[in-house]
Design an enzyme around this catalytic site. Sequence first.
Site, PDB file in Angstrom:
ATOM      1  N   ASP A  60       0.860  -1.189   0.000  1.00  0.00           N
ATOM      2  CA  ASP A  60       0.000   0.000   0.000  1.00  0.00           C
ATOM      3  C   ASP A  60       0.892   1.232   0.000  1.00  0.00           C
ATOM      4  O   ASP A  60       1.044   1.900   1.017  1.00  0.00           O
ATOM      5  CB  ASP A  60      -0.892  -0.047   1.250  1.00  0.00           C
ATOM      6  CG  ASP A  60      -1.721   1.213   1.413  1.00  0.00           C
ATOM      7  OD1 ASP A  60      -1.830   1.984   0.442  1.00  0.00           O
ATOM      8  OD2 ASP A  60      -2.258   1.415   2.515  1.00  0.00           O
ATOM      9  N   LYS A  62       0.350   3.713  -2.039  1.00  0.00           N
ATOM     10  CA  LYS A  62      -0.481   4.829  -2.548  1.00  0.00           C
ATOM     11  C   LYS A  62       0.325   5.684  -3.519  1.00  0.00           C
ATOM     12  O   LYS A  62       0.462   6.902  -3.355  1.00  0.00           O
ATOM     13  CB  LYS A  62      -1.055   5.650  -1.412  1.00  0.00           C
ATOM     14  CG  LYS A  62      -2.051   4.874  -0.552  1.00  0.00           C
ATOM     15  CD  LYS A  62      -2.782   5.772   0.425  1.00  0.00           C
ATOM     16  CE  LYS A  62      -3.674   4.960   1.328  1.00  0.00           C
ATOM     17  NZ  LYS A  62      -2.925   4.158   2.301  1.00  0.00           N
ATOM     18  N   ASP A  65       2.354   9.529  -8.802  1.00  0.00           N
ATOM     19  CA  ASP A  65       3.528  10.147  -9.426  1.00  0.00           C
ATOM     20  C   ASP A  65       3.429  10.077 -10.949  1.00  0.00           C
ATOM     21  O   ASP A  65       2.465   9.555 -11.504  1.00  0.00           O
ATOM     22  CB  ASP A  65       4.794   9.429  -8.919  1.00  0.00           C
ATOM     23  CG  ASP A  65       5.903  10.432  -8.612  1.00  0.00           C
ATOM     24  OD1 ASP A  65       6.167  11.282  -9.494  1.00  0.00           O
ATOM     25  OD2 ASP A  65       6.486  10.364  -7.517  1.00  0.00           O
ATOM     26  N   GLY A 169     -11.173   0.834   7.043  1.00  0.00           N
ATOM     27  CA  GLY A 169     -11.961   1.710   7.915  1.00  0.00           C
ATOM     28  C   GLY A 169     -12.779   0.929   8.929  1.00  0.00           C
ATOM     29  O   GLY A 169     -13.592   1.495   9.658  1.00  0.00           O
ATOM     30  N   GLY A 175     -15.945   1.690  11.159  1.00  0.00           N
ATOM     31  CA  GLY A 175     -16.730   0.924  10.188  1.00  0.00           C
ATOM     32  C   GLY A 175     -16.958  -0.516  10.633  1.00  0.00           C
ATOM     33  O   GLY A 175     -16.270  -1.025  11.517  1.00  0.00           O
TER      34      GLY A 175
HETATM   35  O1  O7E Z   1      -7.607   2.060  10.705  1.00  0.00           O
HETATM   36  P1  O7E Z   1      -6.858   0.772  10.686  1.00  0.00           P
HETATM   37  O2  O7E Z   1      -5.840   0.675  11.775  1.00  0.00           O
HETATM   38  O3  O7E Z   1      -7.762  -0.422  10.599  1.00  0.00           O
HETATM   39  O4  O7E Z   1      -5.964   0.763   9.347  1.00  0.00           O
HETATM   40  C1  O7E Z   1      -6.506   0.985   8.095  1.00  0.00           C
HETATM   41  C2  O7E Z   1      -5.449   0.804   7.027  1.00  0.00           C
HETATM   42  O5  O7E Z   1      -6.032   1.079   5.771  1.00  0.00           O
HETATM   43  C3  O7E Z   1      -4.244   1.743   7.160  1.00  0.00           C
HETATM   44  O6  O7E Z   1      -3.103   1.055   6.685  1.00  0.00           O
HETATM   45  C4  O7E Z   1      -4.584   2.893   6.236  1.00  0.00           C
HETATM   46  O7  O7E Z   1      -3.428   3.502   5.702  1.00  0.00           O
HETATM   47  C5  O7E Z   1      -5.381   2.179   5.138  1.00  0.00           C
HETATM   48  N1  O7E Z   1      -6.407   2.997   4.467  1.00  0.00           N
HETATM   49  C6  O7E Z   1      -7.376   3.646   5.156  1.00  0.00           C
HETATM   50  O8  O7E Z   1      -7.485   3.533   6.382  1.00  0.00           O
HETATM   51  N2  O7E Z   1      -8.267   4.440   4.482  1.00  0.00           N
HETATM   52  C7  O7E Z   1      -8.244   4.599   3.146  1.00  0.00           C
HETATM   53  O9  O7E Z   1      -9.081   5.297   2.598  1.00  0.00           O
HETATM   54  C8  O7E Z   1      -7.289   3.890   2.407  1.00  0.00           C
HETATM   55  C9  O7E Z   1      -6.427   3.050   3.078  1.00  0.00           C
HETATM   56  C10 O7E Z   1      -5.660   2.174   2.317  1.00  0.00           C
HETATM   57  O10 O7E Z   1      -5.248   1.125   2.726  1.00  0.00           O
HETATM   58  O11 O7E Z   1      -5.507   2.485   1.039  1.00  0.00           O
HETATM   59  C11 O7E Z   1      -5.094   1.526   0.254  1.00  0.00           C
HETATM   60  C12 O7E Z   1      -5.820   0.243   0.562  1.00  0.00           C
END
Ligand code: O7E
Length: 215
Positions: A60, A62, A65, A169, A175
């Site tokens: 992940d 993200k 670029d 989430g 969530g």
């Molecule tokens: O809140 P947690 O601890 O359950 O972690 C959630 C994980 O999902 C964390 O690594 C965070 O960076 C990621 N995440 C989100 O929480 N919200 C988003 O909108 C997107 C991500 C994410 O993982 O994006 C790529 C999947």
Amino acid sequence: MRKSSRLILALDETDREKALDIADAVSGTVDAIKINWPLVLSAGPEMITELSRRSDVICDFKVADIPNTVHLIVDGALGRGASAVIVHSFTGSDSMKEAVDTAAGRGNIYAVTEMSHPGGKEFTAPNAEALALVGVRCGVKGFIAPATRPDRIAAIRKVIGDREILSPGVGAQGGSASAAISAGADYVIVGRAIYKSDDPSKVAGDIADEIRTVL
Ligand code: O7E
């Protein structure tokens, strides 16, 4: 990535040994382990390879670029053993297409269209459907949609057909795993609720049980 428990661990634990212990404890339950900058910065990119011996690994990063840099990052992550890489979609079709082309035959690309935190409503949510359409055209495997807003999972599902939805989430951000799956997510992504608990294996099992009730 297998589709069994439909649970993905977000392993944002920064202590290398603890992270590996947690991975060992839950690798039989989760369908993949997602790692992000916190663990890679503290334990090094070799964690991608180390974890890939236990589970599918989703990097992940993200990625947001220009196409050439996207290529270098996706290539590096897959070369170390990742099965998938997450990119931002707002960078546009050339960057997203470069990610898909770089991963072809070696792994999958997932695109973020709308983020799960409250700030995700400011800029990402109003543009998420349009971003998802670009992702579909570029051939991404799936999308990230927020478990904090199940109605938005349903909205993205309408745009993307049968491509996958991974939904973060759950737990710490409020969530619910079953609500996200019921709204159309294929997988939920759970971090702190699992890796910060006293018994990660039990919590992961409980969430997998909860998901099973709505399948
Ligand atoms: O809140 P947690 O601890 O359950 O972690 C959630 C994980 O999902 C964390 O690594 C965070 O960076 C990621 N995440 C989100 O929480 N919200 C988003 O909108 C997107 C991500 C994410 O993982 O994006 C790529 C999947």
